[in-house]
Design an enzyme around this catalytic site. Structure first.
Site, PDB file in Angstrom:
ATOM      1  CG  HIS A  78      -0.451  -0.016   2.538  1.00  0.00           C
ATOM      2  ND1 HIS A  78      -0.072   1.140   3.200  1.00  0.00           N
ATOM      3  CD2 HIS A  78      -0.225  -1.024   3.411  1.00  0.00           C
ATOM      4  CE1 HIS A  78       0.354   0.838   4.414  1.00  0.00           C
ATOM      5  NE2 HIS A  78       0.283  -0.468   4.570  1.00  0.00           N
ATOM      6  CG  ASP A 108       2.705  -0.203   7.874  1.00  0.00           C
ATOM      7  OD1 ASP A 108       2.272  -0.700   6.817  1.00  0.00           O
ATOM      8  OD2 ASP A 108       2.011  -0.095   8.904  1.00  0.00           O
ATOM      9  CD  GLU A 141      -3.241  -1.506   5.242  1.00  0.00           C
ATOM     10  OE1 GLU A 141      -3.359  -2.610   5.811  1.00  0.00           O
ATOM     11  OE2 GLU A 141      -2.752  -0.504   5.807  1.00  0.00           O
ATOM     12  CD  GLU A 142      -1.346   1.973   7.764  1.00  0.00           C
ATOM     13  OE1 GLU A 142      -2.086   1.492   8.648  1.00  0.00           O
ATOM     14  OE2 GLU A 142      -0.162   1.632   7.620  1.00  0.00           O
ATOM     15  CG  HIS A 346       0.933   2.352  12.771  1.00  0.00           C
ATOM     16  ND1 HIS A 346      -0.378   1.893  12.836  1.00  0.00           N
ATOM     17  CD2 HIS A 346       1.345   2.066  11.503  1.00  0.00           C
ATOM     18  CE1 HIS A 346      -0.728   1.363  11.675  1.00  0.00           C
ATOM     19  NE2 HIS A 346       0.308   1.460  10.847  1.00  0.00           N
TER      20      HIS A 346
END
Length: 375
Positions: A78, A108, A141-142, A346
């Site tokens: 992503h 990520d 996506e997140e 994150h």
């Protein structure tokens, strides 16, 4: 055959491109250019129109087969990152790549993106045979797997593939992940003056408290969890609150257990509402399907063999989180989620080891090789 410095350099380039969820335009344009230069046909779908102001769709890129006998399969990562993801300044330190400390790094999932790009370069440079590849770079996506849910599946011909988006080390192959249900309950009581006539009111906060107290919340068993994540309501201490909103979720590796837990939580809300004479407006959504891949399924046995060829110990695992792979599996595309070694994601302490970046790209190249044998 993977060019480590080229790979690391490209990863550091990618993380410096701002792409917080909802603002992936610059990243999408850069990746379009890179994929086109690698000889892929690139299409941007209409997922960007799903939410007002989003504007960026998923990228779907096709690389025709070059004489290989393996099946067409997809590779996915992503494009978006969580906040704070603007102005990332990556640095290399003792074999790791970190941010300056005031933002996330963005491994990520730009580590996944970088691995896919490098693997495409290697197979082009080395003329490695394959039966055709599809690359999918998703948006949103997140924030609820928005891109994968709204992907133009009419353009997806692959029946199996790999998502590069798990936090485990290279060699981890996620074959089980939960399904998730979410709900929002607007509990409607009756307002009244809290000091003069409280008995004339129905306290929506009290109703919500009784409902929550009647629920099992947290770890239900080794496959199932539930949570009440948001609660809001009330206007002032001298007013009996007439409206409270609860938002919660349940997820389980077992769809039957997830549904049973959802029913339990909704029944607790309904019971409290009836007890106090209140009302409730319930909205329930299935967020994504489970991953439940057999060890002998095509993506699993292909990834296992590729790991072994590289001297990586394959580990078949499960996770409590969702990813684009959940959505793909729900659409009938067998997808394993691969560990790519990102750590403390994150957070502003996020980092990835350079050796893991390299291992990810090597693994994708080897998967493409093995796919010719796995049939």
């Amino acid at each position: 055959m993977v060019d480590s410095e080229r790979l690391i350099g490209e990863f550091m380039e990618l993380v410096q491109v701002d792409s917080e969820s909802g603002a992936e335009r610059q990243m999408a344009d850069l990746l379009k250019e890179k994929l086109t230069q690698l000889g892929l046909e690139v299409f941007e779908d209409g997922a960007g129109a799903v939410e007002v102001g989003r504007g960026t769709g998923n990228l779907i890129a096709n690389l025709p087969g070059n004489g290989g006998k393996g099946p067409v399969f997809l590779m996915c990562a992503h494009m978006d990152t969580v906040k704070p993801g603007k102005g990332v300044k990556p640095r290399r330190e003792k074999g790791k790549i970190l941010s300056a400390g005031d933002t996330i790094l963005g491994s990520d999932d730009k580590a996944g993106v970088a691995a896919i790009l490098e693997s495409l370069r290697v197979i082009k440079e080395q003329n490695i045979a394959h039966g055709g590849l599809q690359v999918v770079f998703t948006v949103g996506e997140e924030i609820g797997l928005v891109g994968a849910k709204n992907l133009d599946y009419g353009r997806i011909i692959a029946k199996a593939g790999f998502v590069l988006d798990s936090g485990g080390p290279p060699g981890e192959i996620i074959i089980k992940a939960p399904t998730q249900f979410s709900f929002k309950a607007a509990i409607k009581g009756k307002a009244a003056h809290a000091g003069i006539a409280p008995e004339e009111g129905i306290n929506a906060i009290v109703v919500a408290a009784h409902a929550i107290a009647a629920m099992q919340v947290g770890r239900i068993d080794n496959e199932t969890t539930s949570n009440i994540g948001l609660i809001s309501g009330g206007r002032a201490t001298n007013i009996v609150p007439e409206l409270v909103t609860l938002e919660g979720e349940t997820r389980s590796i077992s769809p039957e257990k997830a549904k049973a837990q959802l029913d339990h939580m909704l029944e607790a809300i309904q019971g409290a509402v009836e007890q106090f004479g209140a009302q409730v407006d319930l909205k329930v959504a299935k967020e994504y399907d489970p991953i439940n891949l057999a060890p002998d399924s095509w993506p699993v046995r292909t990834a296992v063999q590729a790991c072994r060829n590289l001297g990586l110990e394959p580990v078949l695992g499960q996770t409590g989180g969702g990813s684009d792979a959940n959505v793909f599996n729900g659409r009938g595309i067998d997808c394993a989620n691969l560990g790519i070694g990102m750590e403390k994601v994150h957070t502003t302490e996020e980092f990835i080891a350079e050796e893991n970046l390299v291992a990810n790209a090597k693994l994708m190249v080897e998967i493409i090789r093995v796919a010719q044998e796995a049939g």
